[in-house]
Every structure is written in structure tokens, then in C-alpha cells.
Write an enzyme that holds these catalytic residues in place. Structure first.
Site, PDB file in Angstrom:
ATOM      1  N   HIS A 195       2.247   4.089  12.271  1.00 50.33           N
ATOM      2  CA  HIS A 195       1.192   5.144  12.284  1.00 50.33           C
ATOM      3  C   HIS A 195       1.647   6.157  13.319  1.00 50.33           C
ATOM      4  CE1 HIS A 195      -1.763   1.431  11.430  1.00 50.33           C
ATOM      5  NE2 HIS A 195      -0.870   1.666  10.370  1.00 50.33           N
TER       6      HIS A 195
ATOM      7  N   ASP B 131       5.840   0.911   7.108  1.00 48.07           N
ATOM      8  CA  ASP B 131       4.286   0.832   6.677  1.00 48.07           C
ATOM      9  C   ASP B 131       3.916   1.868   5.771  1.00 48.07           C
ATOM     10  OD1 ASP B 131       1.425   0.159   6.892  1.00 48.07           O
ATOM     11  OD2 ASP B 131       1.267   0.778   8.751  1.00 48.07           O
TER      12      ASP B 131
ATOM     13  N   GLU C 251      -5.365   2.182   2.004  1.00 47.21           N
ATOM     14  CA  GLU C 251      -5.194   1.041   2.854  1.00 47.21           C
ATOM     15  C   GLU C 251      -5.531   1.376   4.073  1.00 47.21           C
ATOM     16  OE1 GLU C 251      -3.621  -2.151   5.477  1.00 47.21           O
ATOM     17  OE2 GLU C 251      -3.116   0.084   5.409  1.00 47.21           O
ATOM     18  N   GLU C 252      -5.046   2.542   4.871  1.00 46.49           N
ATOM     19  CA  GLU C 252      -5.137   2.909   5.990  1.00 46.49           C
ATOM     20  C   GLU C 252      -6.641   3.517   6.253  1.00 46.49           C
ATOM     21  OE1 GLU C 252      -2.956   1.961   8.068  1.00 46.49           O
ATOM     22  OE2 GLU C 252      -0.948   2.188   7.419  1.00 46.49           O
TER      23      GLU C 252
ATOM     24  N   ASP D 134       3.077  -5.700   3.091  1.00 41.25           N
ATOM     25  CA  ASP D 134       3.081  -4.726   4.153  1.00 41.25           C
ATOM     26  C   ASP D 134       3.731  -4.647   5.459  1.00 41.25           C
ATOM     27  OD1 ASP D 134       1.892  -2.563   5.415  1.00 41.25           O
ATOM     28  OD2 ASP D 134      -0.246  -3.127   5.591  1.00 41.25           O
TER      29      ASP D 134
ATOM     30  N   HIS E  60       0.801  -1.288   0.085  1.00 41.16           N
ATOM     31  CA  HIS E  60       0.125  -0.066   0.053  1.00 41.16           C
ATOM     32  C   HIS E  60       0.827   1.254   0.168  1.00 41.16           C
ATOM     33  CE1 HIS E  60      -0.249   1.200   4.317  1.00 41.16           C
ATOM     34  NE2 HIS E  60       0.067  -0.062   4.591  1.00 41.16           N
TER      35      HIS E  60
END
Ligand code: IPO
Ligand code: ZN
Length: 412
Positions: free
Chosen positions: A379, A240, A274-275, A302, A221
Site C-alpha cells: 500500500h 500486493d 479488492e482494495e 494475495d 486481485h
């Protein structure tokens, strides 16, 4: 009339509070509990029990049947940017949510999951292209993977609804176009989505065999996330998932260098959004299913750069295809014999492979670490190359695995 005026005045005064729109998501049990506790106006639409295979003992290849509860929920869309962050903070576990375009689609997902969609197509998993794989593997370079991760991390963020996320998509499309230039059988395009501006990036390597309609999909992603989801937030997303996109990019570079032409068609996709609930891959998998496209296998990368365990490759056994997972383990044993392979569960909606699984395609998800030792910087603004020592040796293993997967499944 007067009601309308009052509503308009209130909307002006209160802004996004009143303009809040509903979103429909499906989530696992942990995430649902968190939502129920923190998102006051979330509404449970339906719940289902879903059978999943999980390691009998963490790490082990021996699987047992377990039951996940999955829920369809109506929730204020403004709450969603916080969800993936909160799941990590509060639960210290993976698993995410899947966003749907309507309540009916959320319920349809539950229905399909309960039926435990088995993959419609079962290709031969013969490993018989050692000449091509062994000629290609030594050409993969960790320094190039690191450079791509760094370049993607340099965007302020790659949010699916920010100008930076749009720019990252345009940059990647240009990068892939540069790599495939002059090769008529390799084509790059950007896939538009409904509902947000970031495009997915797709590279098609046209098959040359009688089974060229059959398609092998490798994905990662493109978007990143952190904190509030405000469009200027710093979200480098190095692990990520710049690390997955960089691995795909290196596979493409080697294929171009070798002028490799598969029998089946191979697609590499850097998914948007994706998130935000696997939204990019949801739309793409739905389109492919509706078009009856024969997708024989899907591999998701991922997070590939952070080595959390002595065991190198972790294969997630839930919401993935067991037969193809075995093939992935066999590929590692054949071509990367020094690597250790472990097994773990990822949770519902954990990455884009789940979009394909939910539509009846065989998907696998080899991961960088066990759940217990996964990268806690994701994140956040700290998901940078520094977290994994400014090197891409771990990512190189996943690049080589992905290359072997593409050649061995691409050539039958
Ligand atoms: C993720 C996947 C597995 C594990 I264990 C930990 C974290 C990442 C995934 N949930 C995500 O955020 N992808 O973007
Ligand atoms: Zn993530």
C-alpha cells in the site's frame, strides 16, 4: 427552487465536499475504532459477534474458538481510500473492510456472519492425481512469474477507478488470451462491474466430466492502492497483488502447455477493486450464489513473493473453511514436502476469500508470511520487486500449491 439553486451554487464552490456520497461497509473492531476516532461523521448501524477459529498459539495448527466483533458502518465514501492505508499504518495489522451497495446489504452480511455460514458443498478431498501434478510442477518457472510481476508493477498504478487500472485489466486479458490461444476449452473474458470502470479478468477451463457444472475458483486481485488514492499515484503493488496474479498466470501457462482438461470446471479470476472493500469479488460471489452455481472450493492468492519467516506457507484459519484448509496443508505435505506450514489469523475482510466465505462457499487463503513478519511496504510506492530481492522463488511455492489444488480438486 431557491434551495436547489443555493445547493447547486455551493456544490460548484465546494466541489467534492458537498457531493460526498455515503458508503456502507462492514469492518472488524480495530478498524472500527480507528474510523470512530478519525472519521467524524461515520455512523455505526449495527454490531454483531462472530465466532472464528484461531491458532491456540501463533503458528500452531491447534485451534481455539474466539469471538470477533464486526460492525456495519455508514461512512463518507471519500474517506475509504485512506482506510486500507490507515489500517496498516496505525494498527500494523491486516484485516480490511467490505463495501456493500446499500445499508440493507451491510446488515445482511452481519446476519450471515453471525449464523456462521458453513460451506454448502463438501467435496472429496482425496489426493489421487499425482501423475498430472508431478508432471506439471517441474514446468513452473520462477523467471516467468517474476516477469509478470514486473510487467504489472510497471503500470503507474492499478487503481480500480483509474485509467491505469483499466489498462492493466485489458493487458491481463490479452496476456491470458495469448496463453490459451487455440484451446477451445479455455476461454478468457472480462467481467464488468457496477460502480467503477476496472473489469475483473476471468479464465474458464471448461470441465469435461459428468460433474463439469461443479466449479473450482482460484483468485488473486488485480488492483493496487497507495496513499491518497489519487488516480496518478504510484502504486506498483508488486507483492500486493501482482504476485498472486502472476502465480495464477503461470498455472494457466502450464495447463495450456500440457493441454490439461479437468473433470470439474476451473475458473481463474483476477478480481477488480479488492482494495476498495473487496468490491469485485463481492459482486462476483453474490452473482454466483444467486445463480446457484455449485462452487466446490475457492483458493485466494494475495501476496506470495515476500518471505517473512523461515516457515513458508501460512494458512489463515479465520473466515476460511477448516476442511479445505486441511486439504491445502495435505497438498503441501504431499507435493511440497520441504515446505514448512504455519497458521495465523488474518482479521475480518482481509482479502477476497472473505467474499466467498460470506456467501457460504469453502475458501482458503495460503499466505506468504505470518502476521508478525508481513511485508510493510504494501500500500505504498515501495511495494516493488526490490522489496523481495527481484526474485520469485517464494511466489513459485504458491504457484505450485495452487496448481496442485486446481488439479486435485478439478479432477474428482
Ligand atoms: C494482508 C493480508 C494478511 C496480512 I498478515 C497482511 C496483509 C494484505 C491484505 N490485507 C491486503 O491489503 N490485500 O490487498
Ligand atoms: Zn492490499
Amino acid at each position: 427552487m431557491r434551495r436547489t439553486l443555493i445547493a447547486a451554487a455551493l456544490a460548484l464552490a465546494c466541489g467534492p465536499l458537498l457531493a460526498a456520497e455515503s458508503a456502507w461497509i462492514t469492518v472488524g473492531d480495530d478498524a472500527w475504532r480507528l474510523i470512530a476516532a478519525e472519521a467524524a461523521d461515520a455512523r455505526l448501524l449495527s454490531s454483531r459477534e462472530v465466532a472464528v477459529d484461531v491458532p491456540a498459539v501463533r503458528g500452531s495448527a491447534a485451534l481455539v474458538r474466539a469471538v470477533d466483533r464486526v460492525h456495519a458502518v455508514e461512512i463518507d465514501a471519500d474517506w475509504l481510500p485512506r482506510l486500507s492505508v490507515r489500517v496498516h499504518e496505525a494498527l500494523r495489522r491486516c484485516g480490511g473492510f467490505v463495501r456493500h451497495d446499500s445499508p440493507a446489504e451491510a446488515l445482511a452480511e452481519l446476519h450471515r456472519l453471525q449464523g456462521r455460514v458453513e460451506a454448502a458443498l463438501a467435496p472429496s478431498y482425496a489426493i489421487d492425481d499425482a501423475a498430472e501434478v508431478n508432471a506439471s510442477l517441474p514446468l513452473t518457472q520462477d523467471s516467468r512469474i517474476l516477469a509478470t510481476i514486473q510487467r504489472l508493477s510497471d503500470f503507474q498504478n492499478r487503481l480500480y477507478d483509474s485509467s491505469h487500472g483499466v489498462a492493466a485489466s485489458d493487458w491481463l486479458a490479452g496476456e491470458w488470451r495469448g496463453i490459451v490461444a487455440g484451446r477451445s476449452w479455455m476461454k478468457v473474458s472480462q467481467v464488468r462491474h457496477f460502480g467503477w470502470p476496472q473489469k475483473s479478468v476471468k479464465l474458464v477451463i471448461q470441465g469435461s466430466g459428468p460433474n463439469a457444472a461443479e466449479t473450482v475458483v482460484l483468485g488473486a486481485h488485480l488492483d493496487s492502492t497507495a496513499g491518497s488514492g489519487s488516480s496518478e499515484v504510484r502504486a506498483p503493488g508488486a507483492d500486493d497483488d501482482a504476485s498472486g496474479v502472476a502465480a495464477l498466470t503461470e498455472v494457466v501457462r502450464v495447463f495450456a502447455e500440457r493441454n490439461y482438461r479437468p473433470q470439474r470446471t476451473i475458473e481463474l479470476i483476477a478480481y477488480a477493486a479488492e482494495e476498495a472493500g473487496l468490491r469485485g469479488s463481492q459482486q462476483i460471489a453474490k452473482r454466483y450464489q444467486r445463480a446457484g452455481k455449485p462452487v466446490v472450493g475457492v483458493l485466494q492468492l494475495d501476496m506470495t513473493a515476500f518471505q517473512g519467516d523461515a516457515t513458508d506457507l501460512w494458512i489463515f484459519t479465520d473466515y476460511t473453511n477448516a476442511a479445505q484448509n486441511q486439504f491445502v496443508a495435505d497438498l503441501a505435505a504431499a507435493y511440497l514436502p520441504l515446505l514448512g506450514v504455519g497458521y495465523d489469523r488474518c482479521g475480518y475482510g482481509c482479502s477476497d476469500h472473505a467474499s466467498w466465505t460470506g456467501r457460504g462457499f469453502a475458501a482458503s487463503f495460503p499466505f506468504e508470511a505470518s502476521f508478525a513478519h508481513s511485508n510493510h511496504a504494501i500500500h505504498t510506492a515501495n511495494d516493488t520487486t526490490a522489496t523481495f530481492g527481484n526474485q520469485a522463488l517464494h511466489a513459485l511455492k504458491f504457484t505450485q500449491l495452487a496448481l496442485a489444488y486446481a488439479v486435485e480438486l478439478g479432477s474428482d
